[in-house]
Design an enzyme around this catalytic site. Structure first.
Site, PDB file in Angstrom:
ATOM      1  CB  CYS A   1      -4.519  -1.416   4.350  1.00  0.00           C
ATOM      2  SG  CYS A   1      -3.578  -1.454   5.914  1.00  0.00           S
TER       3      CYS A   1
ATOM      4  CE  LYS B   1      -7.460   1.701   3.494  1.00  0.00           C
ATOM      5  NZ  LYS B   1      -6.288   2.249   4.242  1.00  0.00           N
TER       6      LYS B   1
ATOM      7  CD  GLU C   1      -2.533   1.243   2.707  1.00  0.00           C
ATOM      8  OE1 GLU C   1      -3.579   1.901   2.774  1.00  0.00           O
ATOM      9  OE2 GLU C   1      -2.089   0.590   3.681  1.00  0.00           O
TER      10      GLU C   1
END
Length: 259
Positions: free
Chosen positions: A144, A110, A44
């Site tokens: 994540c 995300k 990431e």
């Protein structure tokens, strides 16, 4: 149909808010991969580390880092994926880019912002689940904190693999290990997690624990914590089909949709 997919995981440190240095670092790493691979996975925010200083480091989709990913993909013959800070329409995104060797790209923003550090105050959350088809493999892209929300990764389309790229800190790495394993088991897929090592500018420590879990939740990678490491692993679609056909767990999933 391509039954096997060769995946290269790069677990390494990141230089804080220095895209040029990080591009150079990863380019050296990619050049060290001598065996044929299909996909190379970076962490990431691989150009900067997990920063909230988006204004200072953001790039555009035609900026140096995306073009670098396309170039590396073309030269290596492997797709390359990882996330970076992108500015678009006066908004900032933690965006995962999947660069194909032919120059095409697919992106995923995300979905779950890490509110503990104010990511939601800086970055615009994504709204769409993204599944890439590459070499007859369907790959779901995740970043994540998305790992903590199983409904978002729920396998309603029979995808073959999940990829999580992360800056997941050492104090909570037990959750990282457990949740990667759980996502593989509940979705009957390979689950790939690529996390960084080292410290960031705020003295947060990262221990890696990058791994690939198979359909049964077995960790099939020998990557050691805290170690700078490149691991090439072969995913086998016959493994997925064997256990899906034998156990049929996905047939019993609840019938609901995210609105």
């Amino acid at each position: 149909m391509c039954n096997e997919l060769n995946l290269a995981i790069i677990q390494t440190h990141l230089v804080w808010e220095d895209p040029k240095a990080n591009r150079g670092h990863f380019e050296t790493k990619i050049q060290r991969i001598k065996q044929p691979v299909d996909v190379i996975v970076l962490p990431e925010m691989f150009t900067t580390g997990f920063t909230m200083n988006a204004q200072a480091v953001a790039e555009s989709m035609d900026g140096k880092s995306v073009r670098w990913m396309q170039k590396q993909a073309a030269e290596s013959g492997a797709a390359i994926t990882g996330s970076l800070v992108i500015e678009e329409n006066n908004k900032f995104y933690n965006r995962m880019v999947f660069a194909f060797p032919d120059g095409a790209i697919t992106t995923y923003d995300k979905r779950h912002s890490f509110t503990l550090v104010g990511e939601d105050k800086v970055f615009t959350a994504g709204q769409e689940k993204v599944i890439v088809n590459y070499k007859d493999w369907n790959i779901c892209l995740q970043i994540c904190y998305d790992l903590r929300f199983p409904v978002w990764a729920r396998n309603t389309t029979d995808y073959d693999a999940l990829i999580y790229v992360a800056n997941w800190p050492k104090p909570r790495v037990a959750a990282w290990d457990a949740l990667l394993k759980a996502r593989a088991i509940e979705n009957m897929c390979y689950c790939i997690g690529v996390n960084r090592i080292g410290e960031d500018d705020a003295q947060n420590e990262y221990s890696g624990h990058s791994a690939v879990y198979d359909v049964l939740g077995n960790n099939i990678t020998p990557i050691r914590p805290h170690k700078d490491h490149i691991e090439v692993i072969t995913l086998d679609k016959t493994h997925i089909n064997r256990y899906r056909n034998k156990l049929k767990f996905l047939n019993d999933r609840d019938q609901f949709k995210i609105m």
